[in-house]
Design a protein around this motif. Structure first.
Motif, mmCIF file in Angstrom:
data_model
loop_
_atom_site.group_PDB
_atom_site.id
_atom_site.type_symbol
_atom_site.label_atom_id
_atom_site.label_comp_id
_atom_site.label_asym_id
_atom_site.label_seq_id
_atom_site.Cartn_x
_atom_site.Cartn_y
_atom_site.Cartn_z
ATOM 1 N N ARG A 1 -5.275 18.818 53.236
ATOM 2 C CA ARG A 1 -4.189 17.895 53.576
ATOM 3 C C ARG A 1 -2.846 18.527 53.257
ATOM 4 N NH1 ARG A 1 -5.721 12.303 50.953
ATOM 5 N NH2 ARG A 1 -5.521 11.191 52.866
ATOM 6 N N GLU B 1 1.172 14.320 53.981
ATOM 7 C CA GLU B 1 0.092 13.348 54.038
ATOM 8 C C GLU B 1 -0.266 12.848 52.654
ATOM 9 O OE1 GLU B 1 -3.015 15.425 56.007
ATOM 10 O OE2 GLU B 1 -2.170 15.065 57.999
ATOM 11 N N LEU B 2 -0.230 13.703 51.663
ATOM 12 C CA LEU B 2 -0.516 13.282 50.298
ATOM 13 C C LEU B 2 0.527 12.277 49.797
ATOM 14 C CD1 LEU B 2 -1.607 16.646 48.649
ATOM 15 C CD2 LEU B 2 -3.040 14.695 49.145
ATOM 16 N N LEU C 1 2.492 10.345 51.667
ATOM 17 C CA LEU C 1 2.391 9.096 52.429
ATOM 18 C C LEU C 1 1.197 8.272 51.949
ATOM 19 C CD1 LEU C 1 3.292 10.175 56.063
ATOM 20 C CD2 LEU C 1 4.620 8.739 54.526
ATOM 21 N N ALA C 2 0.100 8.902 51.626
ATOM 22 C CA ALA C 2 -1.068 8.179 51.136
ATOM 23 C C ALA C 2 -0.805 7.587 49.764
ATOM 24 C CB ALA C 2 -2.283 9.115 51.093
ATOM 25 N N ARG C 3 -0.098 8.331 48.959
ATOM 26 C CA ARG C 3 0.193 7.872 47.591
ATOM 27 C C ARG C 3 1.145 6.680 47.599
ATOM 28 N NH1 ARG C 3 2.552 11.639 42.780
ATOM 29 N NH2 ARG C 3 2.469 10.043 41.184
ATOM 30 N N HIS C 4 2.109 6.676 48.509
ATOM 31 C CA HIS C 4 3.126 5.602 48.545
ATOM 32 C C HIS C 4 2.915 4.633 49.703
ATOM 33 C CE1 HIS C 4 5.421 7.503 45.378
ATOM 34 N NE2 HIS C 4 5.348 8.655 46.040
ATOM 35 N N ALA C 5 1.742 4.503 50.207
ATOM 36 C CA ALA C 5 1.445 3.604 51.329
ATOM 37 C C ALA C 5 1.610 2.141 50.934
ATOM 38 C CB ALA C 5 0.028 3.852 51.843
ATOM 39 N N ASN C 6 1.329 1.839 49.675
ATOM 40 C CA ASN C 6 1.481 0.446 49.252
ATOM 41 C C ASN C 6 2.951 0.046 49.109
ATOM 42 O OD1 ASN C 6 2.053 1.940 47.012
ATOM 43 N ND2 ASN C 6 0.627 0.877 45.637
ATOM 44 N N GLN D 1 5.201 0.642 51.419
ATOM 45 C CA GLN D 1 5.726 0.434 52.774
ATOM 46 C C GLN D 1 6.134 -1.020 53.027
ATOM 47 O OE1 GLN D 1 6.249 3.000 54.815
ATOM 48 N NE2 GLN D 1 7.109 1.681 56.419
#
Length: 138
Positions: free
Chosen positions: A2, A6-7, A9-14, A16
């Motif tokens: 990855r 992407e790392l 965005l996945a870490r801070h997706a909550n 959004q």
């Protein structure tokens, strides 16, 4: 593997939905600022109305009722004769005034039981001599 993007965005997706809500509030506040200028103008007018007229409504009501009374009295009394020609046309001529005064004098003499009306002697209005004012005869 990855990518770092992407790392992150996945870490801070909550986060959004929280960021979207914050963005909506900022945009609404900015768009509302344009509306608040017009609202501020209407608030100023409302404030002027409240301070000048509504707070003193008893005084304004008194003034309005006084003017209404003046208007009613003015309309019920009719036109007033103010010009000199109107006044001159209403006054009787001097001959009629003299006849009316003579009639009054005759009636007064008749009521008092005298034969002739008392004639008043007019004194001259010039300055008096000192002998007349002191009553001494020289």
């Amino acid at each position: 593997m990855r990518t770092p993007r992407e790392l992150l965005l996945a870490r801070h997706a909550n986060a959004q939905p929280k960021l979207d809500a914050l963005r909506r509030r900022v945009v609404a506040a900015h768009a509302g600022a344009e509306l608040t200028v017009a609202a501020a103008r209407s608030d100023i007018l409302a404030q002027v109305w409240m301070e000048l007229f509504w707070s003193c409504r008893r005084a304004w009501l008194g003034l309005a009722s006084a003017w209404a009374l003046i208007l009613i009295l003015n309309l019920t009394t009719g036109p007033a004769a103010t010009s000199a020609t109107d006044l001159a046309s209403r006054t009787p001529p001097p001959a009629e005034i003299r006849l009316a005064l003579a009639e009054q004098a005759r009636l007064r003499a008749e009521l008092l039981g005298t034969d002739q009306p008392s004639a008043q002697v007019r004194k001259p209005l010039g300055p008096r001599s000192q002998a007349v004012t002191t009553g001494s005869v020289t």
